[in-house]
Motif scaffolding. Structure first.
Motif, PDB file in Angstrom:
ATOM      1  N   GLN A 174      -4.868   3.101  -3.412  1.00 15.22           N
ATOM      2  CA  GLN A 174      -4.039   3.625  -4.494  1.00 15.22           C
ATOM      3  C   GLN A 174      -3.190   4.804  -4.016  1.00 15.22           C
ATOM      4  O   GLN A 174      -2.003   4.884  -4.342  1.00 15.22           O
ATOM      5  N   ALA A 175      -3.777   5.696  -3.232  1.00 13.86           N
ATOM      6  CA  ALA A 175      -3.029   6.850  -2.730  1.00 13.86           C
ATOM      7  C   ALA A 175      -1.876   6.409  -1.843  1.00 13.86           C
ATOM      8  O   ALA A 175      -0.761   6.942  -1.943  1.00 13.86           O
ATOM      9  N   LEU A 176      -2.123   5.426  -0.984  1.00  8.18           N
ATOM     10  CA  LEU A 176      -1.061   4.916  -0.121  1.00  8.18           C
ATOM     11  C   LEU A 176       0.021   4.232  -0.946  1.00  8.18           C
ATOM     12  O   LEU A 176       1.208   4.446  -0.726  1.00  8.18           O
ATOM     13  N   ALA A 177      -0.394   3.448  -1.902  1.00  7.49           N
ATOM     14  CA  ALA A 177       0.565   2.758  -2.769  1.00  7.49           C
ATOM     15  C   ALA A 177       1.457   3.764  -3.501  1.00  7.49           C
ATOM     16  O   ALA A 177       2.670   3.592  -3.564  1.00  7.49           O
TER      17      ALA A 177
ATOM     18  N   GLN B 142      -2.240 -11.538   3.456  1.00  5.97           N
ATOM     19  CA  GLN B 142      -1.738 -12.539   2.514  1.00  5.97           C
ATOM     20  C   GLN B 142      -0.240 -12.416   2.270  1.00  5.97           C
ATOM     21  O   GLN B 142       0.383 -13.355   1.797  1.00  5.97           O
ATOM     22  N   ARG B 143       0.312 -11.240   2.566  1.00 10.86           N
ATOM     23  CA  ARG B 143       1.746 -11.006   2.440  1.00 10.86           C
ATOM     24  C   ARG B 143       2.187 -10.077   3.554  1.00 10.86           C
ATOM     25  O   ARG B 143       1.379  -9.364   4.138  1.00 10.86           O
ATOM     26  N   GLU B 144       3.481 -10.073   3.804  1.00  6.20           N
ATOM     27  CA  GLU B 144       4.038  -9.188   4.818  1.00  6.20           C
ATOM     28  C   GLU B 144       4.958  -8.175   4.154  1.00  6.20           C
ATOM     29  O   GLU B 144       5.590  -8.475   3.144  1.00  6.20           O
ATOM     30  N   CYS B 145       5.012  -7.005   4.744  1.00  2.00           N
ATOM     31  CA  CYS B 145       5.921  -5.996   4.210  1.00  2.00           C
ATOM     32  C   CYS B 145       7.326  -6.243   4.760  1.00  2.00           C
ATOM     33  O   CYS B 145       7.493  -6.919   5.778  1.00  2.00           O
TER      34      CYS B 145
ATOM     35  N   THR C 254       8.531   2.915   6.763  1.00  2.03           N
ATOM     36  CA  THR C 254       7.867   3.941   5.954  1.00  2.03           C
ATOM     37  C   THR C 254       6.401   4.086   6.356  1.00  2.03           C
ATOM     38  O   THR C 254       5.897   5.201   6.509  1.00  2.03           O
ATOM     39  N   LEU C 255       5.711   2.963   6.540  1.00  2.00           N
ATOM     40  CA  LEU C 255       4.310   3.011   6.958  1.00  2.00           C
ATOM     41  C   LEU C 255       4.161   3.681   8.317  1.00  2.00           C
ATOM     42  O   LEU C 255       3.232   4.465   8.532  1.00  2.00           O
TER      43      LEU C 255
ATOM     44  N   VAL D  72       2.791   6.493  13.670  1.00  2.00           N
ATOM     45  CA  VAL D  72       2.699   5.497  14.743  1.00  2.00           C
ATOM     46  C   VAL D  72       4.008   4.717  14.783  1.00  2.00           C
ATOM     47  O   VAL D  72       4.809   4.774  13.858  1.00  2.00           O
ATOM     48  N   SER D  73       4.197   3.981  15.850  1.00  4.10           N
ATOM     49  CA  SER D  73       5.423   3.180  15.963  1.00  4.10           C
ATOM     50  C   SER D  73       5.290   1.878  15.170  1.00  4.10           C
ATOM     51  O   SER D  73       4.172   1.408  14.894  1.00  4.10           O
TER      52      SER D  73
END
Length: 66
Positions: free
Chosen positions: A19-22, A39-42, A49-50, A56-57
């Protein structure tokens, strides 16, 4: 699947809930779950952003480097 594994490990290392990351990257908590489970890709913007959030790269997140 590598992205999901690495995302989950990085999130746990920072003691961050899904939840915090979201909330931090403005997505639904289910989206984080889907990513971690493979199940899904960003999309590209979310990937960048991540990488900034976790310091990290994008290549690391995608499993192209260790």
């Amino acid at each position: 699947m590598i992205l999901g594994y690495r995302l989950k490990e990085l999130r746990k290392e920072k003691n961050m809930s899904r939840q915090a990351l979201a909330d931090l990257i403005f997505v639904n908590v289910r989206t984080i779950s889907y990513w971690e489970l493979g199940q899904r890709e960003c999309n590209l913007e979310q990937l960048i952003t991540l990488s900034k959030v976790f310091g990290v790269s994008t290549d690391y997140l995608l499993g192209l480097e260790d």
